[in-house]
Write a protein that holds these residues in place. Sequence first.
Motif, PDB file in Angstrom:
ATOM      1  N   GLY A   1       0.867  -1.163   0.000  1.00  0.00           N
ATOM      2  CA  GLY A   1       0.000   0.000   0.000  1.00  0.00           C
ATOM      3  C   GLY A   1       0.902   1.209   0.000  1.00  0.00           C
ATOM      4  O   GLY A   1       2.092   1.109  -0.300  1.00  0.00           O
ATOM      5  N   ILE A   2       0.364   2.356   0.307  1.00  0.00           N
ATOM      6  CA  ILE A   2       1.180   3.559   0.316  1.00  0.00           C
ATOM      7  C   ILE A   2       2.325   3.434   1.321  1.00  0.00           C
ATOM      8  O   ILE A   2       3.478   3.723   1.021  1.00  0.00           O
ATOM      9  N   ALA A   3       2.023   3.013   2.547  1.00  0.00           N
ATOM     10  CA  ALA A   3       3.054   2.827   3.564  1.00  0.00           C
ATOM     11  C   ALA A   3       3.838   1.553   3.289  1.00  0.00           C
ATOM     12  O   ALA A   3       3.286   0.564   2.806  1.00  0.00           O
ATOM     13  N   ALA A   4       5.139   1.591   3.577  1.00  0.00           N
ATOM     14  CA  ALA A   4       5.959   0.415   3.292  1.00  0.00           C
ATOM     15  C   ALA A   4       7.125   0.292   4.260  1.00  0.00           C
ATOM     16  O   ALA A   4       8.192  -0.193   3.900  1.00  0.00           O
ATOM     17  N   THR A   5       6.910   0.697   5.503  1.00  0.00           N
ATOM     18  CA  THR A   5       8.016   0.694   6.461  1.00  0.00           C
ATOM     19  C   THR A   5       8.479  -0.711   6.816  1.00  0.00           C
ATOM     20  O   THR A   5       9.606  -0.886   7.283  1.00  0.00           O
ATOM     21  N   ARG A   6       7.637  -1.704   6.604  1.00  0.00           N
ATOM     22  CA  ARG A   6       8.022  -3.083   6.932  1.00  0.00           C
ATOM     23  C   ARG A   6       8.698  -3.798   5.772  1.00  0.00           C
ATOM     24  O   ARG A   6       9.105  -4.956   5.909  1.00  0.00           O
ATOM     25  N   ASN A   7       8.819  -3.129   4.633  1.00  0.00           N
ATOM     26  CA  ASN A   7       9.469  -3.737   3.477  1.00  0.00           C
ATOM     27  C   ASN A   7      10.957  -3.395   3.457  1.00  0.00           C
ATOM     28  O   ASN A   7      11.340  -2.282   3.807  1.00  0.00           O
ATOM     29  N   PRO A   8      11.791  -4.327   3.056  1.00  0.00           N
ATOM     30  CA  PRO A   8      13.238  -4.068   3.062  1.00  0.00           C
ATOM     31  C   PRO A   8      13.639  -3.047   1.995  1.00  0.00           C
ATOM     32  O   PRO A   8      13.022  -2.960   0.930  1.00  0.00           O
TER      33      PRO A   8
END
Length: 288
Positions: free
Chosen positions: A108-115
């Motif tokens: 989604g727009i947020a992606a803080t958990r993606n490397p």
Amino acid sequence: MAGYDDRDGKIWMDGELVDWRDANVHIMTHAMHYASSVFEGERCYNGKIFKSVQHSERLRRSGELLDMPLPYSVAEIEAAKDATLKANGLTNAYVRAIAWRGAGEDMGIAATRNPVRMAVAVWEWGNYYGDAKMKGAKLDIAKWKRPSPETIPHDAKASGLYMICTMSKHAAEAKGCSDAMMFDYRGYVAEATGANIFFVKDGVVHTPLADGILNGITRQTVIGMLRAKGVEVVERRIEAHELEGMQQCWLTGTAAEITPVGQIGDYNFEVGQMVRDLSGEYEALVRA
């Protein structure tokens, strides 16, 4: 020439050298959907990347501006570039370092958990504008404008900033031009689609303020070279009507190096002695 997905050689990805054709990402990579990517374009001359550390520092800074801190230090990025050049046996090459949000728990727009991932690719690449480097490039005037700094971090070398550049360059090429000059959101002269722009009038060099465009490393280098020679360089807002009185024009960038411009829309410029001398001096500098 084979497509960029079908070549021999090695690409550095996430700390390892992998076969060129195997350097792939998943379709759910965040950058594919939301342009969460930053990159650098660099040139290696005689085994040395020109201003390599500055490029690595800017890559990290671009990532920070996009709230995407890179997991590699400047020293590690430098080592990755060196390893990739050596693995491909190249001493004169274009170097592309890129970092992006990969596939992960978020889509989604947020992606803080993606490397945050990173790669370095190198290849042989000649003059970006072909024979225009000698006779002067022909530029269209783009209908798209560079966005306001209030809408996007303009001083990041971010992939999303280049979407309208691609569209503008396609339109220019359809008209038989090499590139397009873009205005900024206020209507002032900004830059070409992937290069900064300079003009000469009565021996004085004029170039747009870097207050809404990327302050290119080559741009900064050229300004320093000119001032060291005693040439007056004025960084200012340039209005469209002023192009009529300009006598010379050139583009600067890692890919463009220093490329003279012979025409922008209906305005014509000479490929004069200043740009010829400057181009030769730049060539000597990068190969020193």
